[in-house]
Design a protein around this motif. Structure first.
Motif, mmCIF file in Angstrom:
data_model
loop_
_atom_site.group_PDB
_atom_site.id
_atom_site.type_symbol
_atom_site.label_atom_id
_atom_site.label_comp_id
_atom_site.label_asym_id
_atom_site.label_seq_id
_atom_site.Cartn_x
_atom_site.Cartn_y
_atom_site.Cartn_z
ATOM 1 N N ALA A 211 -3.449 10.981 -5.207
ATOM 2 C CA ALA A 211 -4.251 12.164 -4.906
ATOM 3 C C ALA A 211 -3.977 13.250 -5.936
ATOM 4 C CB ALA A 211 -3.937 12.687 -3.510
ATOM 5 N N ARG A 212 -5.042 13.922 -6.352
ATOM 6 C CA ARG A 212 -4.939 15.017 -7.321
ATOM 7 C C ARG A 212 -5.669 16.241 -6.763
ATOM 8 N NH1 ARG A 212 -4.486 13.066 -12.703
ATOM 9 N NH2 ARG A 212 -2.944 11.377 -12.747
ATOM 10 N N LYS A 213 -4.992 17.378 -6.781
ATOM 11 C CA LYS A 213 -5.562 18.670 -6.403
ATOM 12 C C LYS A 213 -6.134 18.689 -4.991
ATOM 13 C CE LYS A 213 -6.659 19.980 -11.157
ATOM 14 N NZ LYS A 213 -7.693 20.471 -12.092
ATOM 15 N N HIS A 214 -5.650 17.801 -4.120
ATOM 16 C CA HIS A 214 -6.061 17.732 -2.717
ATOM 17 C C HIS A 214 -7.562 17.473 -2.560
ATOM 18 C CE1 HIS A 214 -2.130 19.100 -1.261
ATOM 19 N NE2 HIS A 214 -2.152 19.964 -2.258
ATOM 20 N N GLN A 215 -8.200 16.896 -3.584
ATOM 21 C CA GLN A 215 -9.628 16.598 -3.462
ATOM 22 C C GLN A 215 -10.051 15.344 -4.225
ATOM 23 O OE1 GLN A 215 -11.898 19.843 -5.109
ATOM 24 N NE2 GLN A 215 -10.334 20.311 -6.646
ATOM 25 N N ASP A 216 -9.316 14.959 -5.256
ATOM 26 C CA ASP A 216 -9.647 13.766 -6.027
ATOM 27 C C ASP A 216 -8.704 12.627 -5.647
ATOM 28 O OD1 ASP A 216 -11.542 15.286 -7.378
ATOM 29 O OD2 ASP A 216 -10.099 15.876 -8.931
ATOM 30 N N LEU A 217 -9.266 11.422 -5.490
ATOM 31 C CA LEU A 217 -8.471 10.248 -5.134
ATOM 32 C C LEU A 217 -8.668 9.178 -6.195
ATOM 33 C CD1 LEU A 217 -6.642 8.747 -3.103
ATOM 34 C CD2 LEU A 217 -8.721 7.890 -2.007
ATOM 35 N N TYR A 218 -7.556 8.656 -6.700
ATOM 36 C CA TYR A 218 -7.556 7.571 -7.673
ATOM 37 C C TYR A 218 -6.840 6.372 -7.053
ATOM 38 C CZ TYR A 218 -8.796 11.260 -10.962
ATOM 39 O OH TYR A 218 -9.427 12.306 -11.586
ATOM 40 N N LEU A 219 -7.412 5.209 -7.243
ATOM 41 C CA LEU A 219 -6.844 3.975 -6.699
ATOM 42 C C LEU A 219 -6.387 3.084 -7.838
ATOM 43 C CD1 LEU A 219 -6.229 1.920 -4.451
ATOM 44 C CD2 LEU A 219 -8.627 1.195 -4.561
ATOM 45 N N TRP A 220 -5.086 2.754 -7.822
ATOM 46 C CA TRP A 220 -4.521 1.787 -8.753
ATOM 47 C C TRP A 220 -4.428 0.446 -8.041
ATOM 48 C CZ3 TRP A 220 -2.670 2.501 -13.839
ATOM 49 C CH2 TRP A 220 -2.647 3.812 -14.309
ATOM 50 N N ILE A 221 -4.983 -0.603 -8.625
ATOM 51 C CA ILE A 221 -4.802 -1.972 -8.142
ATOM 52 C C ILE A 221 -4.077 -2.725 -9.242
ATOM 53 C CG2 ILE A 221 -5.913 -4.092 -7.366
ATOM 54 C CD1 ILE A 221 -8.198 -2.478 -6.305
ATOM 55 N N ALA A 222 -2.849 -3.122 -8.960
ATOM 56 C CA ALA A 222 -2.002 -3.712 -9.999
ATOM 57 C C ALA A 222 -1.418 -5.014 -9.507
ATOM 58 C CB ALA A 222 -0.868 -2.761 -10.393
ATOM 59 N N ARG A 223 -1.254 -5.917 -10.439
ATOM 60 C CA ARG A 223 -0.566 -7.178 -10.195
ATOM 61 C C ARG A 223 0.875 -6.991 -10.667
ATOM 62 N NH1 ARG A 223 -1.330 -12.020 -7.379
ATOM 63 N NH2 ARG A 223 -0.153 -13.662 -8.388
ATOM 64 N N MET B 101 0.845 -1.188 0.000
ATOM 65 C CA MET B 101 0.000 0.000 0.000
ATOM 66 C C MET B 101 0.882 1.240 0.000
ATOM 67 S SD MET B 101 -3.304 -0.746 2.377
ATOM 68 C CE MET B 101 -4.442 -2.075 1.970
ATOM 69 N N VAL B 102 0.683 2.058 -1.022
ATOM 70 C CA VAL B 102 1.480 3.269 -1.196
ATOM 71 C C VAL B 102 0.537 4.415 -1.492
ATOM 72 C CG1 VAL B 102 3.467 4.291 -2.357
ATOM 73 C CG2 VAL B 102 3.266 1.815 -2.219
ATOM 74 N N ALA B 103 0.851 5.574 -0.939
ATOM 75 C CA ALA B 103 0.084 6.790 -1.200
ATOM 76 C C ALA B 103 0.994 7.844 -1.801
ATOM 77 C CB ALA B 103 -0.558 7.317 0.086
ATOM 78 N N SER B 104 0.424 8.673 -2.630
ATOM 79 C CA SER B 104 1.181 9.778 -3.200
ATOM 80 C C SER B 104 1.164 10.965 -2.239
ATOM 81 C CB SER B 104 0.592 10.179 -4.552
ATOM 82 O OG SER B 104 -0.711 10.706 -4.383
ATOM 83 N N ARG B 105 1.999 11.912 -2.509
ATOM 84 C CA ARG B 105 2.022 13.114 -1.690
ATOM 85 C C ARG B 105 0.800 13.973 -2.012
ATOM 86 N NH1 ARG B 105 6.786 13.371 0.850
ATOM 87 N NH2 ARG B 105 8.540 12.215 -0.034
ATOM 88 N N GLY B 106 0.277 14.626 -0.970
ATOM 89 C CA GLY B 106 -0.882 15.481 -1.158
ATOM 90 C C GLY B 106 -2.200 14.855 -0.784
ATOM 91 N N VAL B 107 -2.185 13.656 -0.152
ATOM 92 C CA VAL B 107 -3.447 13.038 0.260
ATOM 93 C C VAL B 107 -4.034 13.807 1.434
ATOM 94 C CG1 VAL B 107 -2.871 10.733 -0.570
ATOM 95 C CG2 VAL B 107 -2.203 11.406 1.725
ATOM 96 N N THR B 108 -5.350 13.866 1.491
ATOM 97 C CA THR B 108 -6.031 14.537 2.585
ATOM 98 C C THR B 108 -6.146 13.602 3.785
ATOM 99 O OG1 THR B 108 -8.205 13.858 1.772
ATOM 100 C CG2 THR B 108 -7.310 15.935 0.923
ATOM 101 N N PHE B 109 -6.634 14.138 4.894
ATOM 102 C CA PHE B 109 -6.739 13.327 6.108
ATOM 103 C C PHE B 109 -7.739 12.194 5.911
ATOM 104 C CE2 PHE B 109 -10.245 16.230 6.499
ATOM 105 C CZ PHE B 109 -11.213 15.550 7.206
ATOM 106 N N ARG B 110 -8.840 12.447 5.198
ATOM 107 C CA ARG B 110 -9.850 11.406 4.990
ATOM 108 C C ARG B 110 -9.310 10.291 4.101
ATOM 109 N NH1 ARG B 110 -15.739 13.341 3.536
ATOM 110 N NH2 ARG B 110 -15.553 13.908 5.729
#
Length: 288
Positions: free
Chosen positions: A90-102, A34-43
């Motif tokens: 995270a994009r623009k501190h409001q949109d969240l995209y989830l990549w699920i990759a093998r 599990m990895v997150a990009s920079r700029g994710v919000t608290f939620r």
């Protein structure tokens, strides 16, 4: 006789090799990075933490910025000995995209995550033991189309906790449900309750177990399915997907249209007032 014995012995060795290979394949464990990009919000960060708690076979990595070189995630998965990757972009501190990759060969799916509600936010009454294995429940619509069958297999390999995984408990006490509504995938997590909620005692023999929601809640809108890991040829593209940037631009354009119409109506009113002046009152100055 010796030749026959050697032939039979070689055949037995071939069978043993095949069985050994099958055992090795069955021992392949599913591990998630599990990895997150920079700029994710608290939620968004709390959602990632909730999934990490619910999936004991996952490993958490520090935040990375993989916009330029997304293949870096495959290298991180190889270092951490993981064969699946959850990348929260995270994009623009409001949109969240989830990549699920093998990792490292694919396939991979990109989702737009909507309607996020974390466990701390919902405060549901349901509860489950930390590290217990979930039962996966899929909507019958997952068997209707090929891309949904592929998504079902991906969810089974990622959200299904394998037997004997680290930090996992060898029993089931909660259910992950994946439902398709309005072309989107709705995720819910329920506790399986086998006791009477009012008295706290054991239920009757004929009574059925009940489900109590735990959380979190979120909705996945499929954007694209790729053949490779984080890229490659496109296997499926959602024709109904609309980017949130386009939605926000349409809202701003609608607001701009309202302002333009208000200004136009003001100008029309002023023009009508100039074209149709009121007649002069002859008694206006009598009582002054």
């Amino acid at each position: 006789m010796a030749t026959l014995y050697k032939t039979a012995k070689s055949e037995y060795q071939d069978v043993d090799d095949v069985l050994e290979e099958r055992e090795k394949r069955s021992d392949i464990k599913q591990r998630i990075l599990m990895v997150a990009s920079r700029g994710v919000t608290f939620r968004q960060r709390h959602l990632m933490n909730d999934l990490e708690v619910l999936l004991p076979h996952s490993k958490k990595e520090s935040k990375v910025e993989a916009k330029q070189d997304i293949d870096l995630l495959n290298e991180l998965a190889e270092i951490q000995n993981c064969n699946n990757v959850f990348y929260f972009e995270a994009r623009k501190h409001q949109d969240l995209y989830l990549w699920i990759a093998r990792a490292p060969s694919g396939p991979s799916v990109k989702f737009h995550v909507q309607n996020i509600h974390t466990m701390d936010e919902l405060k549901m009454t349901g509860n489950c033991l930390r590290g217990s294995r979930p039962v996966l429940s899929f909507d019958s619509n997952f068997d209707s189309e090929p891309h949904l069958q592929l998504l079902k297999e991906i969810f089974t390999q990622t959200f299904g906790v394998p037997k004997g995984a680290r930090k996992s408990k060898p029993f089931f006490d909660h259910v992950f449900t994946f439902s398709i509504v309005d072309g989107r995938i709705w995720f819910r997590n329920f506790q399986v309750v086998e006791k009477d909620a009012q008295t706290g005692g054991d239920m009757a023999k004929n009574a059925k177990p009940t489900l109590v929601e735990i959380g979190p809640r979120f909705v996945l809108n499929t954007i694209r399915i790729f053949e490779g890991s984080f890229g490659g040829p496109t296997l499926y593209e959602n024709p109904r997907y609309i980017s949130p940037n386009v939605v926000r631009a349409a809202v701003l354009a609608q607001k701009a249209t309202k302002y333009a119409s208000r200004v136009a109506s003001t100008q029309d009113r002023e023009a009508r007032a100039r074209a149709n002046p009121l007649p002069t009152d002859p008694l206006k100055d009598v009582f002054e």
